[in-house]
Design a protein around this motif. Sequence first.
Motif: not given
Length: 404
Positions: A34-46, A67-82
């Motif tokens: 989270a310090w080095f990469y854009p993990v955190r985002i601002t999630a619009p309400p609802n 090849t893969q996609i990571l769906v985080p558990a938290k709403r304020d995190e980026s999704w990751r596409v590999t």
Amino acid sequence: MWRWHFYAGLIVLPVLALMAVTGALYLYKLEIEAWFYPVRITAPPNAQPLLPSRLIAAAQVAGAPATQILVPAKRDESWRVTTGSTVTFVDPYSGRLQGRMHDGGIMQTIRDLHSLALTGPIGNRLVEVVAGWAILLCITGLYLRWPRRGSPALAIRGRAGGRLFWRDLHGTLGFLSAGVILFLAVTGMPWTDVWGGGLRAIIAANGAGRPAMKVNPWAPPAKQALPWTLRERNAPTGGPGDIGVDAVVRIAARHGLASGYQLFLPASPSAPYLITALAARADDARAITIDAGTGAVVQDMDWRQFGMGAKSVEWGVATHQGQQYGEVNRLLMLAGCLCLLALCLTAPILWWKRRFAAPPPAPPGTARMVAGLMLALGLFFPLTGLSMLAALGAEWLVGRMRRS
């Protein structure tokens, strides 16, 4: 005991220090990323995420399929596409690309250093040898520091900088942390090829492992995402056709995985989709395979289906990584890493105080007891046993040269 403790430290000190530093850093993998990469985002309400197919299309790297996609558990995190060796961070609500991470990023480098994967199979075997010697260090260190008349286990005596001061500092730290270091060494063994591979075979042969995989083989990245005890075996692949990633995400949600998972796209036309939960605790482990042609859930594996052998290993792995019992678990493992590093730093000072002298030979009775213990450890950890024979051979050779 003193003699073998001396040799154990002499042989593995640099690698143990490297493992202590990288292990401590890896405990904070999420925070460092989270310090080095854009993990955190601002999630619009609802707001609801865009369709996964749109996010994959936005993140696609030319010439490299996703090849893969990571769906985080938290709403304020980026999704990751590999795609290939590149991970793209995507805002799931707007589809904007936040940034990219190449070759696993900084944490993959730390992990490769910790496991010596940079040196290939040789490094994996060296890790196994070092882990065995670390166990030897803990056992011999506890014996040497065990409280006796006039020799307490926990004490800092003598003037600062003196030999007694450094011996007490080293011994007290070792006595306090030996249990955690021993645990880290033992639970690190399942990652090794020789001993860990043998353990997997024994667990499977005794029916104490995981359920048999109904679809396989997985591509290497997908196999690494599976729980440790689910990474073996092959079985028939699925049928032709592809229902698409959007439909697979809806199926996963119906089965209780709406977020907090990795989704692996089929590696070949007849391969299935694989979904693995981003589990922190061992008992949260779950893997779902979905037939790409029909959308049928071929297999839904979780902790309840594991045998006692598989459960024991998975628990050890999760605790080793500081995840099983929350922050207390992580802090305890961190303390073990820091104490191990301190022991690696104080050991050369003690060695210098003795002017590099090895300890004298033990009396016959003690020698037989120690030999029996070393033989048992060498048989239980074969690669470490071979290195013990090498140490004995080197000592014998040096002795012959001195006498000649």
